[in-house]
Design a protein around this motif. Structure first.
Motif, PDB file in Angstrom:
ATOM      1  N   GLN A  47       0.849  -1.191   0.000  1.00  0.00           N
ATOM      2  CA  GLN A  47       0.000   0.000   0.000  1.00  0.00           C
ATOM      3  C   GLN A  47       0.882   1.237   0.000  1.00  0.00           C
ATOM      4  O   GLN A  47       1.869   1.307   0.736  1.00  0.00           O
ATOM      5  CB  GLN A  47      -0.902   0.002   1.226  1.00  0.00           C
ATOM      6  N   LEU A  48       0.535   2.205  -0.837  1.00  0.00           N
ATOM      7  CA  LEU A  48       1.301   3.431  -0.964  1.00  0.00           C
ATOM      8  C   LEU A  48       0.386   4.610  -0.741  1.00  0.00           C
ATOM      9  O   LEU A  48      -0.716   4.672  -1.293  1.00  0.00           O
ATOM     10  CB  LEU A  48       1.915   3.515  -2.367  1.00  0.00           C
ATOM     11  N   GLN A  49       0.839   5.561   0.055  1.00  0.00           N
ATOM     12  CA  GLN A  49       0.037   6.733   0.396  1.00  0.00           C
ATOM     13  C   GLN A  49       0.860   7.978   0.151  1.00  0.00           C
ATOM     14  O   GLN A  49       1.803   8.260   0.885  1.00  0.00           O
ATOM     15  CB  GLN A  49      -0.382   6.659   1.868  1.00  0.00           C
ATOM     16  N   ALA A  50       0.497   8.723  -0.896  1.00  0.00           N
ATOM     17  CA  ALA A  50       1.197   9.958  -1.221  1.00  0.00           C
ATOM     18  C   ALA A  50       0.523  11.139  -0.549  1.00  0.00           C
ATOM     19  O   ALA A  50      -0.704  11.155  -0.379  1.00  0.00           O
ATOM     20  CB  ALA A  50       1.219  10.163  -2.730  1.00  0.00           C
ATOM     21  N   SER A  51       1.325  12.129  -0.183  1.00  0.00           N
ATOM     22  CA  SER A  51       0.794  13.324   0.445  1.00  0.00           C
ATOM     23  C   SER A  51       1.761  14.475   0.237  1.00  0.00           C
ATOM     24  O   SER A  51       2.897  14.285  -0.212  1.00  0.00           O
ATOM     25  CB  SER A  51       0.573  13.086   1.942  1.00  0.00           C
ATOM     26  N   TYR A  97       1.041  13.967  -8.863  1.00  0.00           N
ATOM     27  CA  TYR A  97       2.240  13.176  -8.623  1.00  0.00           C
ATOM     28  C   TYR A  97       1.851  11.863  -7.951  1.00  0.00           C
ATOM     29  O   TYR A  97       1.132  11.859  -6.946  1.00  0.00           O
ATOM     30  CB  TYR A  97       3.232  13.953  -7.771  1.00  0.00           C
ATOM     31  N   PHE A  98       2.370  10.766  -8.532  1.00  0.00           N
ATOM     32  CA  PHE A  98       2.067   9.424  -8.035  1.00  0.00           C
ATOM     33  C   PHE A  98       3.348   8.735  -7.593  1.00  0.00           C
ATOM     34  O   PHE A  98       4.386   8.864  -8.247  1.00  0.00           O
ATOM     35  CB  PHE A  98       1.452   8.562  -9.144  1.00  0.00           C
ATOM     36  N   CYS A  99       3.265   7.981  -6.519  1.00  0.00           N
ATOM     37  CA  CYS A  99       4.382   7.105  -6.193  1.00  0.00           C
ATOM     38  C   CYS A  99       4.025   5.686  -6.633  1.00  0.00           C
ATOM     39  O   CYS A  99       2.853   5.313  -6.676  1.00  0.00           O
ATOM     40  CB  CYS A  99       4.750   7.151  -4.723  1.00  0.00           C
ATOM     41  N   GLY A 111      -2.656   9.685  -6.185  1.00  0.00           N
ATOM     42  CA  GLY A 111      -1.813  10.825  -6.475  1.00  0.00           C
ATOM     43  C   GLY A 111      -2.035  11.978  -5.518  1.00  0.00           C
ATOM     44  O   GLY A 111      -2.998  12.027  -4.757  1.00  0.00           O
ATOM     45  N   THR A 112      -1.098  12.911  -5.581  1.00  0.00           N
ATOM     46  CA  THR A 112      -1.225  14.159  -4.843  1.00  0.00           C
ATOM     47  C   THR A 112      -0.983  15.300  -5.821  1.00  0.00           C
ATOM     48  O   THR A 112      -0.032  15.270  -6.604  1.00  0.00           O
ATOM     49  CB  THR A 112      -0.260  14.204  -3.638  1.00  0.00           C
ATOM     50  N   LEU A 113      -1.851  16.301  -5.784  1.00  0.00           N
ATOM     51  CA  LEU A 113      -1.823  17.360  -6.786  1.00  0.00           C
ATOM     52  C   LEU A 113      -0.829  18.448  -6.403  1.00  0.00           C
ATOM     53  O   LEU A 113      -0.878  18.984  -5.294  1.00  0.00           O
ATOM     54  CB  LEU A 113      -3.217  17.963  -6.944  1.00  0.00           C
ATOM     55  N   VAL A 114       0.032  18.778  -7.343  1.00  0.00           N
ATOM     56  CA  VAL A 114       0.967  19.885  -7.194  1.00  0.00           C
ATOM     57  C   VAL A 114       0.613  20.926  -8.246  1.00  0.00           C
ATOM     58  O   VAL A 114       0.576  20.619  -9.448  1.00  0.00           O
ATOM     59  CB  VAL A 114       2.423  19.417  -7.379  1.00  0.00           C
ATOM     60  N   THR A 115       0.347  22.139  -7.789  1.00  0.00           N
ATOM     61  CA  THR A 115      -0.003  23.227  -8.698  1.00  0.00           C
ATOM     62  C   THR A 115       1.005  24.354  -8.521  1.00  0.00           C
ATOM     63  O   THR A 115       1.197  24.843  -7.405  1.00  0.00           O
ATOM     64  CB  THR A 115      -1.415  23.749  -8.422  1.00  0.00           C
TER      65      THR A 115
END
Length: 115
Positions: free
Chosen positions: A1-5, A92-94, A108-112
């Protein structure tokens, strides 16, 4: 399990660090990768981390600005992003897996990056 933040909004030229928390043992067994995707475009490779940091790879577009690092004991991988540009805006996804895949993907986690 992968959790991006860690994603968010940042001005051009600024910095941001995103994190990926993995299940125990993941970094010991797999290559850890960051990918990014802009809506309507293909997902692209950003950086990878393996062998406790002895093997690092970067896309040319981020080389010199982004740094990938990891903590095998705590199963976390970070992507430090400096001198951000509007074209770095993406989700961005790991991902974890053997070299070349197949990969396990986290959300994913959004980078703007604003200009």
């Amino acid at each position: 399990q992968l959790q991006a933040s860690g994603g968010g909004l940042v001005q051009a030229g600024g910095s941001l660090r995103v994190s990926c928390a993995a299940s125990r043992g993941t970094l010991n067994h797999y290559v850890m990768n960051w990918f990014r995707q802009v809506p309507g475009k293909e997902r692209e490779f950003v950086a990878s981390f393996s062998r406790g940091g002895d093997s690092l790879y970067y896309a040319n577009s981020v080389k010199g600005r982004f740094t990938i690092s990891g903590d095998n004991a705590n199963n976390i991988v970070w992507l430090q992003m400096n001198n951000l540009k509007p074209e770095d805006t993406a989700v961005y996804f790991c991902a974890a897996g053997p070299t070349g895949g197949p990969y396990y993907w986290g959300q994913g986690t959004l980078v703007t990056v604003s200009s």
